[in-house]
Motif scaffolding. Sequence first.
Motif, short mmCIF file in Angstrom:
data_model
loop_
_atom_site.label_atom_id
_atom_site.label_comp_id
_atom_site.label_asym_id
_atom_site.label_seq_id
_atom_site.Cartn_x
_atom_site.Cartn_y
_atom_site.Cartn_z
N ALA A 54 -10.55 4.45 55.63
CA ALA A 54 -9.49 3.95 56.40
C ALA A 54 -9.00 2.60 56.01
O ALA A 54 -7.74 2.08 55.85
CB ALA A 54 -9.83 3.94 57.89
N VAL A 55 -9.90 1.68 55.81
CA VAL A 55 -9.61 0.33 55.55
C VAL A 55 -9.16 0.01 54.21
O VAL A 55 -8.04 -0.71 54.07
CB VAL A 55 -10.99 -0.74 55.88
CG1 VAL A 55 -10.91 -1.95 54.89
CG2 VAL A 55 -11.39 -0.71 57.17
N ALA A 56 -9.77 1.06 53.17
CA ALA A 56 -9.25 0.54 51.85
C ALA A 56 -7.89 1.36 51.87
O ALA A 56 -7.15 0.84 51.03
CB ALA A 56 -10.24 1.52 50.98
N GLU A 57 -7.53 2.50 52.57
CA GLU A 57 -6.22 3.06 52.37
C GLU A 57 -5.05 2.45 53.35
O GLU A 57 -3.95 2.79 53.29
CB GLU A 57 -6.12 4.66 52.80
CG GLU A 57 -7.10 5.42 51.80
CD GLU A 57 -7.21 7.12 52.24
OE1 GLU A 57 -7.43 7.70 51.50
OE2 GLU A 57 -6.87 7.15 53.45
N ASN A 58 -5.45 1.55 54.18
CA ASN A 58 -4.64 0.79 55.09
C ASN A 58 -4.60 -0.65 54.95
O ASN A 58 -4.92 -1.30 55.98
CB ASN A 58 -4.77 1.27 56.34
CG ASN A 58 -4.52 2.61 56.59
OD1 ASN A 58 -3.40 3.21 56.93
ND2 ASN A 58 -5.32 3.67 56.50
N PRO A 59 -4.34 -1.33 53.74
CA PRO A 59 -4.50 -2.60 53.67
C PRO A 59 -3.52 -3.58 54.63
O PRO A 59 -3.95 -4.63 54.63
CB PRO A 59 -4.13 -2.86 52.03
CG PRO A 59 -3.13 -1.63 51.95
CD PRO A 59 -3.79 -0.48 52.60
N GLN A 60 -2.44 -2.91 54.97
CA GLN A 60 -1.64 -3.66 55.72
C GLN A 60 -2.26 -4.30 57.32
O GLN A 60 -1.78 -5.12 57.72
CB GLN A 60 -0.56 -2.71 56.35
CG GLN A 60 -0.78 -1.51 57.36
CD GLN A 60 -1.44 -0.17 56.51
OE1 GLN A 60 -1.51 -0.33 55.39
NE2 GLN A 60 -1.03 0.92 57.40
N PHE A 61 -3.28 -3.56 57.57
CA PHE A 61 -4.09 -4.30 58.65
C PHE A 61 -4.93 -5.44 58.21
O PHE A 61 -5.53 -5.89 59.22
CB PHE A 61 -4.90 -3.03 59.37
CG PHE A 61 -4.15 -1.95 59.90
CD1 PHE A 61 -3.17 -2.22 61.04
CD2 PHE A 61 -4.15 -0.74 59.45
CE1 PHE A 61 -2.44 -1.02 61.42
CE2 PHE A 61 -3.34 0.34 59.81
CZ PHE A 61 -2.62 0.21 60.85
N GLY A 62 -5.16 -5.66 57.15
CA GLY A 62 -5.89 -6.93 56.70
C GLY A 62 -7.39 -6.75 57.03
O GLY A 62 -8.17 -8.02 57.05
N LEU A 63 -8.11 -5.51 57.12
CA LEU A 63 -9.55 -5.50 57.38
C LEU A 63 -10.30 -4.99 56.00
O LEU A 63 -9.61 -4.85 55.12
CB LEU A 63 -9.56 -4.21 58.39
CG LEU A 63 -9.17 -4.20 59.81
CD1 LEU A 63 -9.18 -3.25 60.58
CD2 LEU A 63 -9.69 -5.58 60.49
N THR A 64 -11.32 -5.65 56.00
CA THR A 64 -12.30 -5.39 54.97
C THR A 64 -13.65 -4.49 55.35
O THR A 64 -13.91 -4.62 56.62
CB THR A 64 -12.84 -6.38 54.17
OG1 THR A 64 -13.43 -7.31 54.95
CG2 THR A 64 -11.30 -7.17 53.83
N LYS A 65 -14.46 -4.25 54.48
CA LYS A 65 -15.65 -3.89 54.84
C LYS A 65 -16.61 -4.74 55.96
O LYS A 65 -17.42 -4.18 56.89
CB LYS A 65 -16.71 -3.63 53.59
CG LYS A 65 -18.07 -3.06 53.65
CD LYS A 65 -18.86 -2.95 52.45
CE LYS A 65 -20.32 -2.68 52.54
NZ LYS A 65 -20.86 -2.42 51.38
#
Length: 214
Positions: free
Chosen positions: A131-142
Amino acid sequence: MIVESPQNPALASRRDVVPAGDYYMQVIKAGQSLRILDLEGNQAADTLFYNANDPSERYSAIDTIREQANVYLSAGSSLLSNLGQPMLRISADTCGRHDTLGGACATESNTVRYALEKKCMHACRDSWLLAVAENPQFGLTKRDITHNINFFMNVPVTDAGGLSFEDGISGAGKYVELVAEMDVIVLLSNCPQLNNPCNAYHPSPVEVLVWDAA
């Protein structure tokens, strides 16, 4: 505590069915209501929450447990952030209690709990990372993947102070509903776990419904 919701599903502004093993990642605005519906019963919905305007502020199990003096969540519980701010409030709940301690399944925990050959099985942590990888617009990482809530999951605390993963206490059509106190990113993994009795070894879909503020 069992509390029914007055919300009408037909009036929801958004409805999404999340298959077992898939994820849900959306922003819920302050004042909106979010319902997680257990469609077939005893499914676990591993969920993380972040401040949509500053994701470094996120749900904190530690602060939530401390302030409510209870390791389980139900109607009336306030979910606090790592800054001690209320993020969401559980406004309705027909399941009765939800786990804050059991964490999320991962390849590592599958290996430790079950067997070496279980390591490559799909896990909630995998869903979050996708989810994090496919939605970079949220600015989240591992590094933003932290402790979560296991909605519908039954993890009793034993007399010895340990945890026990038991058969689920939810059922088909039961739900938990939350009102957002701030704009939040909801990151939900609909658990694919095949080894845990909480879902009777049969992962199933959940539905997420959203209502706009009155």
